[in-house]
Design an enzyme around this catalytic site. Sequence first.
Site, PDB file in Angstrom:
ATOM      1  CB  CYS A 132     -10.721 -25.606  12.026  1.00 34.49           C
ATOM      2  SG  CYS A 132      -9.200 -24.827  11.447  1.00 34.49           S
ATOM      3  CB  CYS A 167      -5.653 -24.586  11.333  1.00 34.90           C
ATOM      4  SG  CYS A 167      -6.174 -24.149  13.017  1.00 34.90           S
ATOM      5  CG  ASP A 173      -5.887  -5.184   2.318  1.00 39.00           C
ATOM      6  OD1 ASP A 173      -5.476  -4.730   3.405  1.00 39.00           O
ATOM      7  OD2 ASP A 173      -6.465  -4.474   1.469  1.00 39.00           O
ATOM      8  CG  ASP A 222      -1.977   1.030   1.201  1.00 38.65           C
ATOM      9  OD1 ASP A 222      -1.981   1.841   0.251  1.00 38.65           O
ATOM     10  OD2 ASP A 222      -2.815   1.048   2.111  1.00 38.65           O
ATOM     11  CD  GLN A 241     -10.426   7.072  -2.335  1.00 40.84           C
ATOM     12  OE1 GLN A 241     -11.540   7.135  -1.789  1.00 40.84           O
ATOM     13  NE2 GLN A 241      -9.410   6.418  -1.782  1.00 40.84           N
TER      14      GLN A 241
END
EC number: 2.4.2.29
Length: 392
Positions: free
Chosen positions: A304, A306, A266, A93, A189
Amino acid sequence: MDKSFILNKTSPRSSARRGQLLTAHGQVETPVFCPVGSQATVKTLTPEDLKSVNVNMILSNTYHLYLRPGIPVVKEMGGLHKFMNWDGVILTDSGGYQIFSLANLRKLDEGGVSFRSHIDGSTRYITPEDAVSFQQDLGSDIAMVLDECPHSEASENEVLAAMERTHQWAKRCLAAHTLKSQHLFAIVQGGLSPVLRQQSAEYLASLDFPGYALGGLSLGEPKDITFETVRHTLRFLPENKPRYLMGVGAPEDLLEGVSCGVDIFDCVLPTRVARNGAFFSRLGRLNIRNASFATQKGPVDPECNCYTCRNYSAAYLHHLFRCEEILAYRLATIHNIAFLSNLMQEVRTSIEKDCFEEFKGDFLTRYQPTNESVRIEQKQKWLSARSGETSS
């Protein structure tokens, strides 16, 4: 690189898209969620942790790296990839949003933006050309133009002025950009105005950037307004270029964004709420601090697979958070990033099989989102807190 994106398929019943983002550090399957590593690290995780949950693209922030350790230091270390030992894709960014968040600490003019560092109070001045130069020195795969993000209560004239300045800065960024291995994305924008959003999208599309981001959204406005604006804006962006919705990361919002036609997302949300003890699950967020988890022998999320859920009981995680042990934040972060990585893989598969709408419906039938009024209040408090600092 000349080509930034391959569009393989669009859902026949929505605008959901399946594609590949092409970069100098490999191909990224889209739609994709990018964890945020503002200061060259996704908080508490190593690159190996990220790879273990099938993450191959992250976001880092030029503003933070400019202030500390400094762009020249990262460049001397061989660029951002080598500095953080990450061989995957990096999106940087420009820092425009972080500078916007400083509120009273910054001042804009046509040339650029001056601001006081939240670290040492020193005054800095950044131009669009500087923002491009910094990101080229970092060597990220995708760079962003410097833009002006108007605050959520800005007047129509202020939103218009911010949009026009963003357009002029985008032209200057494009002219300054010379690193062929890096894609430079524009940022649309226009606030919540359909007219201004259309104008911004059409103008930036005419400049033929490799990709386009939607900025200035998810800043506390109701979600239905957010996605109404997203749908409207995407109509005026080229279909053969990637679309990036900045700052969105709640599971229900990712699904809605995908249905609108967004390719890249993100957000700091999954890592930030993890450090506060919130675990994503198919039923919604679970607060591991709740007493109900104090004696739960099984994993916090039985569905899950993970590392955290395979190896630790909910009772142990509850204990770690009650004791404020550092391991608590790491294990929670692994889980939340894994959850979103798996979710996006399921999304991609469902688009390929022409059943995304059914997948989305089934998921949202079970998933309990955060209360909307509470969410807006929390978002506004977070934005207010960021007026004096920018840590993610």
